[in-house]
Enzyme design. Structure first.
Site, PDB file in Angstrom:
ATOM      1  N   SER A  94      -3.231 -15.558 -31.835  1.00 46.71           N
ATOM      2  CA  SER A  94      -4.147 -14.854 -30.941  1.00 46.71           C
ATOM      3  C   SER A  94      -3.522 -13.942 -29.863  1.00 46.71           C
ATOM      4  CB  SER A  94      -5.196 -15.708 -30.351  1.00 46.71           C
ATOM      5  OG  SER A  94      -6.376 -15.163 -29.918  1.00 46.71           O
ATOM      6  N   HIS A 124      -6.992 -13.491 -34.354  1.00 48.92           N
ATOM      7  CA  HIS A 124      -8.207 -13.224 -33.800  1.00 48.92           C
ATOM      8  C   HIS A 124      -8.024 -11.675 -33.192  1.00 48.92           C
ATOM      9  CE1 HIS A 124      -8.316 -17.717 -32.328  1.00 48.92           C
ATOM     10  NE2 HIS A 124      -8.610 -17.406 -33.465  1.00 48.92           N
ATOM     11  N   ASP A 155      -7.727 -22.875 -30.944  1.00 46.69           N
ATOM     12  CA  ASP A 155      -7.842 -22.577 -32.459  1.00 46.69           C
ATOM     13  C   ASP A 155      -6.463 -22.804 -32.997  1.00 46.69           C
ATOM     14  OD1 ASP A 155      -9.131 -22.335 -34.872  1.00 46.69           O
ATOM     15  OD2 ASP A 155      -9.253 -20.062 -34.698  1.00 46.69           O
TER      16      ASP A 155
END
Length: 194
Positions: free
Chosen positions: A17, A44, A137
């Site tokens: 991310s 992401h 995540d």
């Protein structure tokens, strides 16, 4: 670096991310154009930058980079990019399924969803790598990879732009390796069969 002692080379899944893009580009630039192991990237990102990211990764990579499409068969020497706003699942026949269900850890695509799905199919033939990011995540997915005999790697939190994501993985399970960017690239190259 010595060749990996166990076969972790049927699929590599990489999740990241905030702060992970530079690491991913560095790694892709170092893999040879005949790199035999398919790589799935779960990053992401906002939907609006979708096509720009694919083009950028393709420019940096020696290997073909393509966005995952429904029912794509996973083939060697290819980097697959999870499309924005879809979870990516892997079926037993080694094809992809795209899913638009609820976000997981505020994310779609979710690293956890893809890592857990890949672990269920590839077991001890899977390497999972979790990079820089600002939420947890991927931590649960990396734990699942480890529990199914796969190899778990995190980017060294001291090097990560945002250390939160790789640190969360260390709280969920015992990680096999903590590597800097260069170490990750060297590890992936070590998976190439003799």
């Amino acid at each position: 670096m010595a060749k990996a002692e166990v076969n972790k080379g049927k699929l590599i899944v990489i999740g990241g991310s905030s702060g992970s893009l530079q690491v991913i580009m560095y790694i892709l630039a170092r893999l040879p154009n005949d790199y035999p192991i398919p790589v799935l990237l779960i990053i992401h990102r906002a939907y609006s930058v979708d096509s720009m990211l694919l083009d950028l990764l393709a420019m940096k990579s020696n290997i073909t980079v393509r966005e995952v499409e429904e029912k794509d068969k996973i083939v060697p020497s290819c980097v697959y990019l999870a499309p924005a706003d879809y979870h990516v699942l892997i079926e037993k026949d080694e094809t992809f399924t795209l899913d638009y269900s609820e976000k997981v850890n505020y994310s779609r695509p979710s690293i956890d969803v893809s890592f857990i799905s890949a672990a269920g199919v590839y077991g001890n033939h899977l390497t999972g790598i979790l990079l820089s990011g600002a939420n947890e995540d991927g931590a649960e997915g990396l734990k699942e990879i480890k529990e199914r005999g796969g190899h778990s790697i995190i980017q060294n939190p001291d090097e990560a732009v945002v250390a939160y994501m790789p640190l969360q993985a260390t709280y969920k399970s015992r990680i096999d390796e903590v590597l800097d960017t260069e170490g990750i690239a060297r590890y992936l190259i070590s998976l190439i069969p003799d």
